[in-house]
Enzyme design. Structure first.
Site, PDB file in Angstrom:
ATOM      1  N   ALA A  97      38.104  14.710  64.540  1.00  0.00           N
ATOM      2  CA  ALA A  97      39.515  14.967  64.232  1.00  0.00           C
ATOM      3  C   ALA A  97      39.676  16.204  63.369  1.00  0.00           C
ATOM      4  O   ALA A  97      40.573  17.027  63.595  1.00  0.00           O
ATOM      5  CB  ALA A  97      40.132  13.748  63.542  1.00  0.00           C
ATOM      6  N   ASP A  98      38.818  16.359  62.375  1.00  0.00           N
ATOM      7  CA  ASP A  98      38.877  17.547  61.524  1.00  0.00           C
ATOM      8  C   ASP A  98      38.670  18.819  62.343  1.00  0.00           C
ATOM      9  O   ASP A  98      39.435  19.781  62.249  1.00  0.00           O
ATOM     10  CB  ASP A  98      37.789  17.465  60.446  1.00  0.00           C
ATOM     11  CG  ASP A  98      38.148  16.523  59.313  1.00  0.00           C
ATOM     12  OD1 ASP A  98      39.334  16.446  58.962  1.00  0.00           O
ATOM     13  OD2 ASP A  98      37.241  15.879  58.775  1.00  0.00           O
ATOM     14  N   ALA A  99      37.607  18.824  63.136  1.00  0.00           N
ATOM     15  CA  ALA A  99      37.275  20.027  63.899  1.00  0.00           C
ATOM     16  C   ALA A  99      38.332  20.341  64.948  1.00  0.00           C
ATOM     17  O   ALA A  99      38.742  21.506  65.110  1.00  0.00           O
ATOM     18  CB  ALA A  99      35.908  19.861  64.558  1.00  0.00           C
ATOM     19  N   ASP A 114      39.127  12.313  58.435  1.00  0.00           N
ATOM     20  CA  ASP A 114      38.749  12.313  59.845  1.00  0.00           C
ATOM     21  C   ASP A 114      38.842  10.931  60.484  1.00  0.00           C
ATOM     22  O   ASP A 114      39.485  10.756  61.522  1.00  0.00           O
ATOM     23  CB  ASP A 114      37.326  12.860  59.989  1.00  0.00           C
ATOM     24  CG  ASP A 114      36.888  12.913  61.438  1.00  0.00           C
ATOM     25  OD1 ASP A 114      37.242  13.883  62.118  1.00  0.00           O
ATOM     26  OD2 ASP A 114      36.219  11.965  61.896  1.00  0.00           O
TER      27      ASP A 114
END
Length: 390
Positions: free
Chosen positions: A165-167, A138
């Site tokens: 960033a991941d989500a 992330d």
């Protein structure tokens, strides 16, 4: 009643950590039958927590799914996976480039089995280019896309905030999957849907790039708060209050009334939008001591009465205790979770007034092994595997 617009869609998710599981969860929340395919014994690495396999991080992105343990390196398990692919609509994986090929779960092979399959592939930096094989997490994706710079206080540089960033990569992936499913209704053919954390965050950071490309301006961490005239103030009780004053003069006129300083709009730092942007720190210095004189409850009541855009800077506990969250039913529960009652926040979407009112707790590892294999009978029953269900 829970709306389930994707109830006829079957998703195979070979996702780990956040990006792939987040995409799968978004589809599951909309009613898709999401089968999470996990490594026997250990499962999704995000499961690991205090000697068990049911961490809060894992719970966050894996509700409303089923779990089956399949090791594609084993011929029998790969054959079982192929049987699932035959009737699936979507396959999601977030391996580093090349891993899917080594596991025999690459797009060409699976789409040869099922030409209608929507195959979603998520990577860190994309399928090509000099950064293709770099590990991405992330913070790396936030930094590489230019986004992290906008969050970090230059005077005290620290990484802050959640795994955006991941989500967000999971959100973009789900969007691409839905678009491909819609197209398949007309063509009857599947698609390879690809994105990367780097590409997703560059797009999410669109405002920054637009300023660069249109007026050659590189934004900084204070650019948006200054332009939008956004502020955070500490009140007498140590609690924080946020204001978003935007442009309408009435917001500032009403704020002046609320703080008991109707004369402040005649001061040089307050006389126009341009002045307030240019003298942002002066505005803060003027208002901060005033807000420090009364408790937050006083200020929110007064500002709300005068229609000044404001909110308490709430903790998650305060959010759930708010009347608005209760009226909207934001918290949903599964009283029969494998480790007791499971509580979470529902999908924000409603369809014809129907919203998500029910949830199924994230599964323990391999919870659906026997049921799945029985549904595909004749097939060998699942072998005993250490760690399943832990």
């Amino acid at each position: 009643m829970t709306a389930r617009p994707l109830q006829n869609v079957t998703v195979l998710e070979m996702g780990t950590f956040i990006t792939g599981p987040a995409a799968g969860m978004l589809l599951a929340d909309l009613g898709a039958n999401v089968i999470k395919i996990e490594q026997p014994g250990t499962g999704d690495p995000f499961r690991s927590f205090k000697g068990g396999l049911y961490s809060p991080h894992f719970q966050t992105y894996n509700r409303n799914k089923r779990s089956v343990t399949i090791d594609p390196k084993q011929p029998d398990d790969l054959a079982l996976l192929d049987r699932l692919v035959e009737s699936a609509d979507v396959f999601i994986q977030n391996f580093r480039p090349g891993v899917a090929d080594r596991l025999n779960v690459d797009a060409p092979r699976l789409q040869a089995i099922n030409p209608r399959l929507i195959y979603a592939s998520i990577s860190g930096f994309g399928a090509e280019g000099p950064d293709r094989d770099r590990p991405a997490f992330d913070t790396v994706a936030q930094a590489a896309s230019g986004f992290l710079r906008l969050l970090v206080n230059p005077e005290h540089p620290r990484v802050v905030g959640p795994a955006i960033a991941d989500a967000m990569t999971g959100f973009y992936t789900a969007l691409g999957i839905l678009a491909a499913l819609n197209e398949r209704n007309a063509t009857g053919k599947g698609r390879l849907v690809e994105t990367s954390m780097f590409e997703a965050m560059c797009h999410f950071n669109l405002d920054d790039f637009t300023h660069l490309l249109s007026v050659d301006e590189v934004m900084g961490p204070y650019s948006r708060p200054h332009v939008s005239q956004s502020y955070v103030f500490e009140c007498a009780d140590g609690k924080w209050l946020a204001l978003h004053m935007s442009s309408p003069p009435k917001f500032w006129e009403n704020l002046a009334t609320a703080v008991g300083r109707p004369d402040m709009l005649g001061l040089p730092a307050f006389e126009s939008r341009e002045a307030r942007i240019a003298h942002y720190e002066d505005v803060v210095a003027f208002l901060a001591p005033i807000f420090a004189t009364r408790d937050r409850a006083h200020w929110t009541a007064e500002l709300t009465r005068l229609e000044v855009p404001n909110s308490e800077v709430r903790t998650s506990a305060e959010v759930l205790e708010s009347d608005q969250a209760k009226v909207l039913g934001l918290e949903v529960r599964d009283p029969n979770g494998p480790h007791g009652e499971f509580r979470t926040i529902r999908s924000p979407l409603s369809f014809d007034g129907e919203r998500m009112t029910e949830v199924t707790a994230p599964p323990v590892l391999g919870a659906d092994d026997e049921e799945l294999r029985a549904s595909l009978a004749p097939w060998p029953t699942a072998p005993a595997r250490a760690g399943a269900g832990a």
